[in-house]
Scaffold this motif. Structure first.
Motif, PDB file in Angstrom:
ATOM      1  N   LEU A  28       0.729  -1.021   0.314  1.00  0.00           N
ATOM      2  CA  LEU A  28      -0.162  -0.130  -0.156  1.00  0.00           C
ATOM      3  C   LEU A  28       0.925   0.912   0.073  1.00  0.00           C
ATOM      4  CD1 LEU A  28      -3.141  -0.774   1.972  1.00  0.00           C
ATOM      5  CD2 LEU A  28      -2.703  -0.759  -0.061  1.00  0.00           C
ATOM      6  N   TRP A  31       1.635   2.258  -3.636  1.00  0.00           N
ATOM      7  CA  TRP A  31       1.134   2.282  -4.435  1.00  0.00           C
ATOM      8  C   TRP A  31       0.706   3.413  -4.268  1.00  0.00           C
ATOM      9  CZ3 TRP A  31      -0.289   1.215  -8.661  1.00  0.00           C
ATOM     10  CH2 TRP A  31      -0.836  -0.233  -9.497  1.00  0.00           C
ATOM     11  N   LEU A  34       3.326   5.449  -5.790  1.00  0.00           N
ATOM     12  CA  LEU A  34       2.771   5.204  -7.234  1.00  0.00           C
ATOM     13  C   LEU A  34       2.468   6.847  -7.985  1.00  0.00           C
ATOM     14  CD1 LEU A  34       3.740   1.395  -8.063  1.00  0.00           C
ATOM     15  CD2 LEU A  34       5.402   4.044  -7.921  1.00  0.00           C
ATOM     16  N   ALA A  35       1.041   6.634  -6.904  1.00  0.00           N
ATOM     17  CA  ALA A  35       0.113   7.753  -7.096  1.00  0.00           C
ATOM     18  C   ALA A  35       0.335   9.294  -7.134  1.00  0.00           C
ATOM     19  CB  ALA A  35      -1.069   7.263  -5.965  1.00  0.00           C
TER      20      ALA A  35
END
Lengths: 215, 112
Positions: A28, A31, A34-35
């Motif tokens: 998480l 991610w 990466l967002a």
């Protein structure tokens, strides 16, 4: 009190209940990062989109000076590197150290090939007077074409920077793997690095058609 | 070691996905060579989105991951979508994006 949190698995940090939870947290977290990267590149894509919509003919003209075949070949190189990276992660999870290292090296090799080709492309474009700024050939090319190349060089160099960082990460993984750090029970860094590498590939998947394949 | 990642792709799956990625890439170039006019950008972007989905679902394991991973990865692209949709609708609704280079409504701003 601390003993109550001690784990049989030495790789699980004390704040986690177990290894799966630790892996979940890492995933998480990756991610979330990466967002932010999606928005980072997204801003440049947005800027490019506005100007391309405004100056479509000039952008189409500008795009013709790019080498579609080299760009296409580079795309295949990156797709293949994503494949080898996925396999590296697969072998890391299986505890197969030899194959993990082998596929990390394949990924590093392919990433390097990409960068060499990109550097070659840039050198030819700069040679043709397409680098925005003082050395841009304003006699031959319009301001709008220069704008295309601002977008092109900004986006591809940001992408290349990400690739270089990625190569550094992969080399670190090789070093860690050779020391026996990764096992069936602990291979999260390889997994997370894989997410990063695939993301860089996804960025290029969009960059290639948007920059090279305008008519 | 039971974790939500237990069932994930096999090497065979990775290979099939990779093959599809390369095929789709060749289709993109093929479409460009054929030059289908207004459809060019639509085809290129659609294929790119499909390729991205394949990489995200299979190589990045999102397909096999728990709901929170879906939320986080989905959120990234949702926010990107908001930025693109709202900004472009702003530009297009103000007619700031000309149909042709010759009828630039803001041309007076570009006097050199």
């Amino acid at each position: 009190m601390l003993e109550a949190h001690a784990h049989a698995n030495p790789h699980v940090a004390h704040q986690f209940d177990d290894a799966p939870q630790q892996r979940s947290a890492a995933t998480l977290g990756m991610w979330a990062f990466l967002a932010t990267e999606v928005m980072f590149f997204g801003g440049l894509f947005l800027c490019y989109t506005v100007y391309r919509a405004s100056y479509h003919d000039a952008f189409s003209q500008a795009s013709h000076h790019l080498n579609v075949w080299l760009g296409g070949f580079n795309t295949v190189v990156l797709l293949t590197s994503s494949y080898t990276m996925a396999l590296a992660v697969h072998y890391a999870r299986a505890g197969d150290r030899q194959r993990l290292i082998r596929y990390l090296w394949f990924t590093i090799l392919l990433g390097s090939v990409f960068l060499v080709i990109k550097a070659y492309e840039w050198s030819t474009e700069i040679h043709h007077g397409l680098l925005p700024g003082d050395h841009f050939n304003r006699d031959l090319y319009s301001r709008e074409i220069e704008l295309f190349y601002v977008g092109y060089f900004a986006m591809t160099s940001l992408h290349a920077t990400h690739m270089i960082v990625g190569l550094g990460i992969l080399l670190t993984l090789v070093w860690m793997a050779r020391r026996g750090t990764f096992t069936r029970d602990y291979n999260t860094p390889v997994d997370m690095s894989g997410l990063y590498w695939h993301f860089v590939d996804v960025v290029w998947i969009f960059l290639f058609p948007l920059l090279y394949l305008i008519h | 070691m039971a974790d939500e990642h237990e069932q994930h792709a096999s090497i065979g799956t990775y290979t099939v996905i990779y093959a599809w990625l390369v095929i789709l890439m060749l289709v993109t170039i093929g479409a460009w060579v054929l030059n289908l006019g207004a459809f060019n950008i639509l085809i290129a972007l659609t294929i790119a989105i499909v390729k991205a989905i394949l990489v995200i679902m299979y190589f990045m394991h999102v397909k096999y991951s728990g709901r929170m991973v879906w939320v986080f990865s989905g959120a990234a692209f949702l926010w990107l979508g908001i930025m693109l949709a709202l900004t472009m609708s702003d530009y297009l609704s103000r007619k700031w994006v000309p149909r042709r280079l010759s009828d630039r409504p803001v041309a007076h701003l570009f006097k050199s």
